[in-house]
Motif scaffolding. Structure first.
Motif, PDB file in Angstrom:
ATOM      1  N   GLU A   7       0.643  -1.339  -0.092  1.00 24.20           N
ATOM      2  CA  GLU A   7       0.008  -0.048  -0.135  1.00 24.20           C
ATOM      3  C   GLU A   7       0.552   1.414  -0.054  1.00 24.20           C
ATOM      4  O   GLU A   7       0.789   2.237  -0.695  1.00 24.20           O
ATOM      5  N   GLY A   8       1.810   1.224   0.881  1.00 26.24           N
ATOM      6  CA  GLY A   8       2.795   2.084   0.288  1.00 26.24           C
ATOM      7  C   GLY A   8       4.590   1.790   0.761  1.00 26.24           C
ATOM      8  O   GLY A   8       4.698   0.934   1.100  1.00 26.24           O
ATOM      9  N   ALA A   9       4.945   2.499   0.815  1.00 29.96           N
ATOM     10  CA  ALA A   9       6.484   1.967   0.882  1.00 29.96           C
ATOM     11  C   ALA A   9       7.554   3.350   0.451  1.00 29.96           C
ATOM     12  O   ALA A   9       7.317   3.724  -0.203  1.00 29.96           O
ATOM     13  N   GLU A  10       8.766   2.793   0.952  1.00 28.81           N
ATOM     14  CA  GLU A  10      10.263   3.178   0.661  1.00 28.81           C
ATOM     15  C   GLU A  10      10.211   3.543  -0.773  1.00 28.81           C
ATOM     16  O   GLU A  10      10.414   2.696  -1.291  1.00 28.81           O
ATOM     17  N   PHE A  11      11.787   5.212  -1.247  1.00 30.48           N
ATOM     18  CA  PHE A  11      11.665   4.421  -2.669  1.00 30.48           C
ATOM     19  C   PHE A  11      12.339   3.435  -2.456  1.00 30.48           C
ATOM     20  O   PHE A  11      13.547   3.618  -1.182  1.00 30.48           O
ATOM     21  N   PHE A  12      12.467   3.289  -3.798  1.00 31.57           N
ATOM     22  CA  PHE A  12      13.687   2.365  -3.479  1.00 31.57           C
ATOM     23  C   PHE A  12      14.367   1.764  -5.399  1.00 31.57           C
ATOM     24  O   PHE A  12      13.804   2.239  -6.393  1.00 31.57           O
ATOM     25  N   SER A  13      15.639   3.057  -4.828  1.00 34.00           N
ATOM     26  CA  SER A  13      16.171   2.773  -6.417  1.00 34.00           C
ATOM     27  C   SER A  13      16.880   2.073  -7.493  1.00 34.00           C
ATOM     28  O   SER A  13      16.862   0.503  -7.097  1.00 34.00           O
ATOM     29  N   ALA A  14      17.020   2.196  -8.809  1.00 31.51           N
ATOM     30  CA  ALA A  14      17.759   1.674  -9.534  1.00 31.51           C
ATOM     31  C   ALA A  14      18.546   0.793  -9.031  1.00 31.51           C
ATOM     32  O   ALA A  14      19.246   1.483  -8.999  1.00 31.51           O
ATOM     33  N   LYS A  26      11.629  -5.556  -1.818  1.00 33.57           N
ATOM     34  CA  LYS A  26      12.558  -4.227  -1.231  1.00 33.57           C
ATOM     35  C   LYS A  26      12.699  -3.435   0.105  1.00 33.57           C
ATOM     36  O   LYS A  26      11.407  -3.232   0.796  1.00 33.57           O
ATOM     37  N   ASN A  27      13.723  -4.038   0.698  1.00 35.04           N
ATOM     38  CA  ASN A  27      13.144  -3.670   2.036  1.00 35.04           C
ATOM     39  C   ASN A  27      13.610  -2.153   2.278  1.00 35.04           C
ATOM     40  O   ASN A  27      14.205  -1.754   1.748  1.00 35.04           O
ATOM     41  N   PRO A  28      12.295  -1.824   3.126  1.00 39.25           N
ATOM     42  CA  PRO A  28      12.726  -0.431   3.798  1.00 39.25           C
ATOM     43  C   PRO A  28      14.021  -0.466   4.897  1.00 39.25           C
ATOM     44  O   PRO A  28      13.454  -0.018   5.948  1.00 39.25           O
ATOM     45  N   ILE A  29      14.622  -0.140   4.081  1.00 38.53           N
ATOM     46  CA  ILE A  29      16.696   0.454   5.350  1.00 38.53           C
ATOM     47  C   ILE A  29      16.236   1.343   5.664  1.00 38.53           C
ATOM     48  O   ILE A  29      16.620   1.766   6.447  1.00 38.53           O
ATOM     49  N   LEU A  30      15.813   2.300   5.664  1.00 38.47           N
ATOM     50  CA  LEU A  30      15.373   4.030   5.785  1.00 38.47           C
ATOM     51  C   LEU A  30      14.826   4.159   7.198  1.00 38.47           C
ATOM     52  O   LEU A  30      14.947   3.881   8.186  1.00 38.47           O
ATOM     53  N   THR A  31      13.482   3.295   6.833  1.00 39.53           N
ATOM     54  CA  THR A  31      12.212   3.064   8.560  1.00 39.53           C
ATOM     55  C   THR A  31      12.732   2.186   9.136  1.00 39.53           C
ATOM     56  O   THR A  31      12.627   1.933  10.428  1.00 39.53           O
ATOM     57  N   GLU A  32      13.747   0.947   8.327  1.00 40.88           N
ATOM     58  CA  GLU A  32      14.272   0.279   9.755  1.00 40.88           C
ATOM     59  C   GLU A  32      15.148   0.683  10.422  1.00 40.88           C
ATOM     60  O   GLU A  32      14.920   0.369  11.744  1.00 40.88           O
ATOM     61  N   ASN A  33      16.129   1.655  10.392  1.00 41.12           N
ATOM     62  CA  ASN A  33      16.732   1.930  10.769  1.00 41.12           C
ATOM     63  C   ASN A  33      16.052   3.532  11.854  1.00 41.12           C
ATOM     64  O   ASN A  33      16.859   3.545  12.799  1.00 41.12           O
ATOM     65  N   LEU A  34      15.201   3.984  11.106  1.00 48.11           N
ATOM     66  CA  LEU A  34      14.510   4.654  11.992  1.00 48.11           C
ATOM     67  C   LEU A  34      14.103   4.004  13.377  1.00 48.11           C
ATOM     68  O   LEU A  34      13.792   4.691  14.315  1.00 48.11           O
ATOM     69  N   THR A  85      11.978  12.708   7.235  1.00 42.68           N
ATOM     70  CA  THR A  85      11.049  13.516   5.995  1.00 42.68           C
ATOM     71  C   THR A  85      11.980  13.247   4.876  1.00 42.68           C
ATOM     72  O   THR A  85      10.826  13.062   3.705  1.00 42.68           O
ATOM     73  N   GLY A  86      13.328  12.300   3.983  1.00 39.31           N
ATOM     74  CA  GLY A  86      13.191  12.610   3.229  1.00 39.31           C
ATOM     75  C   GLY A  86      12.384  11.137   3.021  1.00 39.31           C
ATOM     76  O   GLY A  86      11.772  11.572   1.435  1.00 39.31           O
ATOM     77  N   VAL A  87      12.086   9.698   3.720  1.00 40.96           N
ATOM     78  CA  VAL A  87      11.512   9.061   3.268  1.00 40.96           C
ATOM     79  C   VAL A  87       9.265   9.732   2.971  1.00 40.96           C
ATOM     80  O   VAL A  87       9.466   8.865   1.929  1.00 40.96           O
ATOM     81  N   ILE A  88       9.679  10.359   3.799  1.00 40.17           N
ATOM     82  CA  ILE A  88       8.259  11.187   3.467  1.00 40.17           C
ATOM     83  C   ILE A  88       8.231  12.064   2.162  1.00 40.17           C
ATOM     84  O   ILE A  88       6.568  11.550   1.676  1.00 40.17           O
ATOM     85  N   ASP A  89       9.748  12.250   1.754  1.00 42.58           N
ATOM     86  CA  ASP A  89       9.422  13.068   0.392  1.00 42.58           C
ATOM     87  C   ASP A  89       9.118  12.357  -0.298  1.00 42.58           C
ATOM     88  O   ASP A  89       8.377  12.490  -2.150  1.00 42.58           O
ATOM     89  N   LYS A  90       9.539  10.985  -0.460  1.00 45.07           N
ATOM     90  CA  LYS A  90       9.928  10.015  -1.578  1.00 45.07           C
ATOM     91  C   LYS A  90       9.351   8.711  -1.216  1.00 45.07           C
ATOM     92  O   LYS A  90       9.043   8.050  -2.105  1.00 45.07           O
ATOM     93  N   MET A  91       8.133   8.827   0.014  1.00 39.57           N
ATOM     94  CA  MET A  91       7.341   7.819  -0.484  1.00 39.57           C
ATOM     95  C   MET A  91       6.335   7.417  -0.783  1.00 39.57           C
ATOM     96  O   MET A  91       5.986   8.367  -1.593  1.00 39.57           O
ATOM     97  N   LEU A  92       6.653   6.380  -1.660  1.00 36.00           N
ATOM     98  CA  LEU A  92       5.550   5.954  -3.269  1.00 36.00           C
ATOM     99  C   LEU A  92       4.180   5.767  -2.216  1.00 36.00           C
ATOM    100  O   LEU A  92       3.949   4.048  -1.448  1.00 36.00           O
TER     101      LEU A  92
END
Length: 189
Positions: A7-14, A26-34, A85-92
């Motif tokens: 339903e929602g996901a962290e941005f995942f680069s190529a 696509k592990n949510p590494i930034l939010t896991e870190n948070l 803030t970065g996670v939310i800005d790029k959230m899918l």
């Protein structure tokens, strides 16, 4: 961000790597870190609370704790908020998946509203529960539609009109204050 929910996901680069065991994830590494950083910030709560017990009799035991938790906690919190803030800005966001997931069980997510409507119509809580559960189980067991089952149940119709039942399935009820909430959080923009 679970693969089967999406339903929602962290941005995942190529080219970014996800799970080491399951390449499709696509592990949510930034939010896991948070999540880990939040634990680190929360660990300051116990020493801070212990400082409160003798607040009027401060000594070096207080200041030694504060010298450590003050800067460590605020620096960690600042970093975590910047990262968030970065996670939310790029959230899918996948609204179609949200709707599909909500409709996966043919209206069952509205069972609480129906239960409350029955009790407000004068049906006892126990009887209301039995009526709702009886119709909900048909969805689980037969794959039928919850609203259709309720509309075909004479006991439910004795307490609620067709219009009252239909109203309990209006998704707008759950989102009616979204604009107000956004305005309170972000201000008038």
């Amino acid at each position: 961000q679970r693969t089967e929910v999406l339903e929602g996901a962290e941005f995942f680069s190529a080219g970014q790597k996800g799970s080491s065991a399951m390449p499709h994830k696509k592990n949510p590494i930034l939010t896991e870190n948070l999540t880990g950083l939040a634990r680190t910030i929360r660990m300051a709560v116990v020493p801070a609370m212990e400082n409160v017990a003798l607040w009027h009799e401060r000594d070096i035991s207080h200041s030694s704790v504060e010298r450590a938790i003050g800067p460590d906690t605020t620096i960690t919190l600042d970093f975590a908020l910047h990262r968030l803030t970065g996670v939310i800005d790029k959230m899918l966001i996948y609204p179609d998946n949200m709707l599909d997931n909500m409709n996966k069980f043919s209206g069952l997510v509205m069972s609480q509203r129906v239960l409350l409507a029955l009790t407000q119509a004068g049906v006892s809580r126990e009887d209301s529960y039995k009526l709702v559960q009886r119709n909900a189980m048909k969805v689980w067991e037969d794959g039928s539609d919850f609203k259709t089952e309720l509309l075909g149940d004479a006991e439910v119709l004795a307490a609620l009109s067709v219009e009252e039942i239909e109203e309990k399935f209006d998704l707008g009820y759950h989102t009616k204050h979204v604009d107000t909430i956004f305005a309170r959080v972000f201000g008038d923009q």
